[in-house]
Every structure is written in C-alpha cells, then in structure tokens.
Enzyme design. Sequence first.
Site, PDB file in Angstrom:
ATOM      1  N   GLU A  10       0.804  -1.222   0.000  1.00  0.00           N
ATOM      2  CA  GLU A  10       0.000   0.000   0.000  1.00  0.00           C
ATOM      3  C   GLU A  10       0.846   1.286   0.000  1.00  0.00           C
ATOM      4  O   GLU A  10       0.818   2.057   0.957  1.00  0.00           O
ATOM      5  CB  GLU A  10      -0.951   0.009   1.200  1.00  0.00           C
ATOM      6  CG  GLU A  10      -1.971  -1.098   1.171  1.00  0.00           C
ATOM      7  CD  GLU A  10      -3.014  -0.972   2.287  1.00  0.00           C
ATOM      8  OE1 GLU A  10      -3.030   0.062   2.989  1.00  0.00           O
ATOM      9  OE2 GLU A  10      -3.818  -1.913   2.449  1.00  0.00           O
ATOM     10  N   GLU A  66      -5.144  -8.458   0.767  1.00  0.00           N
ATOM     11  CA  GLU A  66      -5.807  -8.130   2.036  1.00  0.00           C
ATOM     12  C   GLU A  66      -7.291  -7.907   1.786  1.00  0.00           C
ATOM     13  O   GLU A  66      -7.667  -7.265   0.808  1.00  0.00           O
ATOM     14  CB  GLU A  66      -5.242  -6.858   2.693  1.00  0.00           C
ATOM     15  CG  GLU A  66      -3.862  -6.997   3.284  1.00  0.00           C
ATOM     16  CD  GLU A  66      -3.389  -5.710   3.964  1.00  0.00           C
ATOM     17  OE1 GLU A  66      -4.238  -4.926   4.452  1.00  0.00           O
ATOM     18  OE2 GLU A  66      -2.168  -5.488   4.002  1.00  0.00           O
TER      19      GLU A  66
END
Length: 504
Positions: free
Chosen positions: A197, A411
């Site tokens: 991320e 995720e």
Amino acid sequence: MELLWLLLLLLMASSTSSRSEMKAGEVIRRSQFPEDFFFGTASSAYQYEGAVREGGRGPSIWDTFTHNHPEKIANGSNGDIAIDSYHRYKEDVGIMKGLGLNAYRFSVSWPRILPNGKLSGGVNLEGIKYYNNLIDELISKGVEPFVTLFHWDSPQALEQQYGGFLSNLIVEDFRDYADICFREFGDRVKYWITFNEPWSFSIGGYSNGILAPGRCSSQGKSGCSKGDSGREPYIVAHNQLLAHAAVVQIYREKYQGGQKGKIGIAIVSNWMIPYEDSKEDKHATKRALDFMYGWFMDPLTKGDYPVSMRTLVGNRLPRFTKEQSKAINGSFDFIGLNYYTARYIQGTKQDSNSHKSYSTDSLTNERVERNGTDIGPKAGSSWLYIYPKGIEELLLYTKRTYNNPTIYITENGVDEVNNENLSLKEALIDTTRIEFYRQHLFHVQRALRQGVDVRGYFAWSLFDNFEWMDGYSVRFGINYIDYKDGLKRYPKRSSQWLQNFLHN
C-alpha cells in the site's frame, strides 16, 4: 479519454444491473475456486512480531512515532510486544495448518535485517535466522510464504540520515536490503511483494500525518510539526515506485532465473461510485480512482502517472526520466490488491485560496451516505463501511483498464470494536465477519467467472493485532487475542467458518 470513461461506466452499470446479489443462506464453497488457488491470511512485522528490542533489531519509524506521539495512537499503545509472533511463530503456523490454509503473507522488518538501514551498517544474522526459521516452519506445514519487503516500518536511522522516502537515496539502500532477502530466502520464497500500500504510506505518513513518520502541512487537523501535504506525498510515492522498479530489476537479473519465483506489489483502493448520475460526478469518480489506484497502476502498466494527476497536480508531481519510465512499466509478475471499502464521489470546484494538498488536488469529495443511507454497514474502524460488491467491481475495472493482470487479493477484512465488557465467549461470536467473508468470496468468485485472473485470497487477519492509529481498540482477527491473559489465541466463529469453507 472522458468519452471512453463514460462508456466504461455505462457498460459497468448495465452489467451490474443484471447481476444478482448473494442470497441469504447461499453457500460459497472452496470447490468453486481453482484447485491451485491460494487461501491464506496476511500480517505485517510491526503489527505481529513484537520483540522490538530483541534479536539485534534496530528501531523503525513506527517505534519512534508511537513513543514520541502516543496521542496519535488509540490509548497511547504501541507495537513493542504486539501479539509476540516473534516468539510464538510455531504456534501460529500450527493454527494456520489446522485451519487448512495453504498460504501466509507476512512482511520482513527491514531494521531486523539491517539495524542501521544500510549494508555498510552491518547485517543482523539473528534477524536472518528468525525469518529462515519462520519460512522453514511454514513450508514444513504445507503453507506457501508470500513475503512483503516493506510494510511501512522503515529504519529510523535512514529517517534521521536523509529523511527516509523523501530522498531518492532510499532507492539504493532498499535495493541492498532486498538483495539480502532474495539471497537468503529466495530458494524457498516464490512470491515476493516489494511494497504494501504505497498510497497509505504516502498519505497517512505525509498528507494527513496519522501514520509514521507523521508529517503534514501545519494547516491540517493532525497537529504535524513538519511537512508539506501538497508536495511530500507525491515525492514519497515517486521514490517508492523507483525503489520498486530497482528491486524488480535486480530480482529479474540475478535471482528469478534460478529461483523461479514471482514478484509484484500490493496496491490498495476503495471502490468509487458516482454520488449522482451526473456527468460531473462520473468524471469525479474517475479522478478519485486515478488519485488512489491509477497513481500506482498507471506507472506500473503505462510508464507514467494518470493524465488527470499531471493536469491537476502540475509541477508538484515528479516526473520520470525515459529510463525510469521504461524500468517501471511492466515491473511486476502479479498485482496484489487490498480491498476493504467503498465511497460515493462528488465533483468539487477548484478553490484558488485553499492551500495545496493531496486531499483537495483531485477536486473530489468523498461521501459514505446518500439520501440518508450509508453505503454499507459500518464496521469497527471509522473508515470501514462494508460494500462486498466493490471487490468484484474493482477486479473488473482492473481487468478492463490494465490489461487483465494476474491478481492476488492480498488483504480483505473487517473489524469490530474491542469491547472489554464482553465475556470471552461473547467476544468469539463474530457473525458480521462470517457474512463479510461469505459475501466477498462470492464476488471474487463472480469476477473469476467473468475472466479476471485472480489466483489467491488473503484474509486480514489471522489474529487481532496492533492496528496502527487504532492501536488495540479494534479487532480484525479470525482468532481472538486475549491481551489481558498472556496473549492467548482463541478461534472465533469466523475461524471455524473458514475451516469449514476450505474443506468443502
């Protein structure tokens, strides 16, 4: 481009309208996914390991941030102990095997390998031994390791020396660190993720200051003492992309041929929905996707940032040289996709009097409700509204926009508030999480049927853990951690549901 985007929206709307939602009681089964599909859970070093002063580990920016700014973390907590996976990894891997999981995504702590951040500062052999032991334990239990090289915990030494990811000096040091990992672990690790991320690290760390190192413009609400929310997020994102490309290059040149592994990057994005059925909000929705997802996906697949970002950010957005553009374009074997939530998007007008900031550059406004109704049920965290269909829409958007790359859902998860008034028996009843996973897996399976190249799914997370600015105030785990009784692990109902799913 705008006409193409409007046509794409119409196509998506028509396909969405013909889709049925998952029916109550409808069963999703493991057998509906390919045999070689990976099902695992995800974690990160700072959130799980603890042992921050053991085994030769050096300090990370998260150690500094949580201790210097406890007011920015719920209950002033930190990851000094976390859930002690450093000492309990064998027990934890045993739990994975018992569930029937065939993969585990974890991150290596850069300062546990290079305590001073640099090769010249010495390699920590104890750190290498720990990860070797973890990898060997996983493989012995039939669990495939997916290893992330950077999950936000950069060495504090490099932060002090040259400002960490604000400097392009980080590229060489990150490459040296990755080289060690490939050399030491790559004979057994076949799936590498360079960055987790980069959007969250850039925005949380340098735009709103809620994540380490906690920088933002003083005009913001986060009380930052240093930073520039209009420039620094773009610099940090740029340097992460350059570091990613450098690491992929060294892996492909030195290791991939012999080790036969794959390398990628994990990108997070919300799904974006026009607030109104207007041209303005549809264009704004595309800009919102560009500024969160395209910011990284466009360079990775086209060699440059989205046109909307170039236009609106101007000279505050760094430029790639021809060589850099060539190195970044195509620098992945797979894309990791982290998905949690969705937002309604409205277009806004440019305010010439406002301070330049990432948060206003896209000329969009995010909403979580429309006509008095939330976009989805609210979870434990303030930012998380449950919108299962968004994972399917984001996968289909990726297929259409970025030439159908190989994807792993790296995720996906939901949390509940850590309610200390509940008994242990009550705390293990997490029907919301069961429904969350049931619905999201249903939509992943639908995307698969529509030709999206998805090859794995990682739930966040195996255990409750340290959740960054939320500390231990929320729980994301399918297994309960008893913070008051020696960090004992207890399976929640969702853990039992997942076990049943994996055996059907």
